[in-house]
Scaffold this motif. Sequence first.
Motif, PDB file in Angstrom:
ATOM      1  N   ASN A 164      48.738  37.850  35.675  1.00 11.65           N
ATOM      2  CA  ASN A 164      48.497  36.441  35.307  1.00 11.65           C
ATOM      3  C   ASN A 164      49.006  35.525  36.419  1.00 11.65           C
ATOM      4  O   ASN A 164      49.978  34.788  36.269  1.00 11.65           O
ATOM      5  N   HIS A 174      37.890  39.326  26.975  1.00 12.61           N
ATOM      6  CA  HIS A 174      39.279  39.626  26.587  1.00 12.61           C
ATOM      7  C   HIS A 174      39.419  39.514  25.071  1.00 12.61           C
ATOM      8  O   HIS A 174      38.636  38.812  24.412  1.00 12.61           O
ATOM      9  N   ASP A 224      42.012  44.642  27.309  1.00  8.65           N
ATOM     10  CA  ASP A 224      43.177  43.892  27.806  1.00  8.65           C
ATOM     11  C   ASP A 224      43.010  43.706  29.321  1.00  8.65           C
ATOM     12  O   ASP A 224      42.014  44.155  29.910  1.00  8.65           O
ATOM     13  N   SER A 247      51.119  45.457  25.009  1.00  7.22           N
ATOM     14  CA  SER A 247      49.973  44.677  25.479  1.00  7.22           C
ATOM     15  C   SER A 247      48.981  44.491  24.320  1.00  7.22           C
ATOM     16  O   SER A 247      49.118  45.132  23.268  1.00  7.22           O
ATOM     17  N   PHE A 307      42.292  33.749  36.204  1.00  8.49           N
ATOM     18  CA  PHE A 307      42.900  34.823  37.009  1.00  8.49           C
ATOM     19  C   PHE A 307      42.200  36.159  36.746  1.00  8.49           C
ATOM     20  O   PHE A 307      42.166  37.030  37.615  1.00  8.49           O
ATOM     21  N   MET A 308      41.638  36.339  35.555  1.00  7.65           N
ATOM     22  CA  MET A 308      40.962  37.600  35.229  1.00  7.65           C
ATOM     23  C   MET A 308      39.642  37.698  35.997  1.00  7.65           C
ATOM     24  O   MET A 308      39.318  38.742  36.577  1.00  7.65           O
ATOM     25  N   HIS A 326      53.686  40.628  21.539  1.00  6.29           N
ATOM     26  CA  HIS A 326      53.362  40.795  22.955  1.00  6.29           C
ATOM     27  C   HIS A 326      54.640  40.547  23.779  1.00  6.29           C
ATOM     28  O   HIS A 326      55.456  39.695  23.407  1.00  6.29           O
TER      29      HIS A 326
END
Length: 322
Positions: A128, A38, A54, A228, A77-78, A212
């Motif tokens: 997220n 990221h 992103d 983003s 979470f990614m 953001h």
Amino acid sequence: MPAPLPYVPDLGSIDPSLDLVAEIQRLRKERGAVILAHYYQEPEIQDLADFVGDSLQLSQQAARTGAEVIAFCGVHFMAETAKILSPDRRVVLPDLDAGCSLADRCPADQFQAWLKDYPDHAVVSYINCSAGVKALSDIICTSSNAVRVVESLPRDRKIVFAPDRHLGKWVMGQTGRDMVLFPGFCIVHEQFTAKRLAALMAQHPGAKVIVHPECDATVSRMADFVGSTAALIRFVKEQPALSFIVGTEAGILHQMRKVRPEVELIPIPADSGCNCSLCPYMKLNSLEKLYLALRDLQPEITLEEGLRIRARRAVQAMLDLG
Ligand code: 13P
Ligand code: SF4
């Protein structure tokens, strides 16, 4: 039998004479691994990665990769989303404690209880969040497609939006739709204040302000552009301005410097503590821990299959929008 203790990266097991970058390159080949990172990761990790992006771009990459191992340099979470989309791949996250305040403050059981007050609403959740929250959602969005996701729902459909109240409010402004907002927030973006930003704008009157959508409305209202992480980098690349005040995690400056080395980039300082505007979770990953993750193929992200399938439905609904 008690559950085994979770894997903890043993930094002391690394030979200090190792050339870490060379070792990571060697292990990446040996393991058939792809390294996804990221924009908030340390510059040396971004520079090593096969792909930097992103949240939306990273989930698209994870869905289509043919690699056997995904080394995910981002937050939990990614990496979990990568596992949801690519269950046959081994997904490792260099530090399992790399969480996210938005995801951590919205546990699935509490979210389920909260949703009981809104039985006739569509549930739109920001990516997220945990797999448990995704499984309770109708569709997922990221900061780059949240407006499009909400607009894809019929105009008369009632909506709850979780877990980021600031992104939700910004989407309401962009779409003119009313939504019930879960009261979550990002601990990094909430530290940017209108007062600090006004002082910076007075010092740099020619600078474009870009932030953001996780920022509070009092801050995003003052911005020339809200988007983003990928959209913010694109804005810096394409706009002729020579100075930008940046309201997001400072790791993003690395790619901005690459695309426009000549411009002045001024990060908004957090209005508390160290004023550093760094995400403490993202910064848990390091070159050393990435090396260990590839060496030990740990810590690995695993998911119960029923939960994965339920979470996948909502993530796929987002990806199907294109
Ligand atoms: P992006 O999807 O814009 O990269 O945002 C991810 C994130 O965690 C922002 O704090
Ligand atoms: Fe989560 Fe905020 Fe860190 Fe992004 S910057 S990963 S939203 S805590």
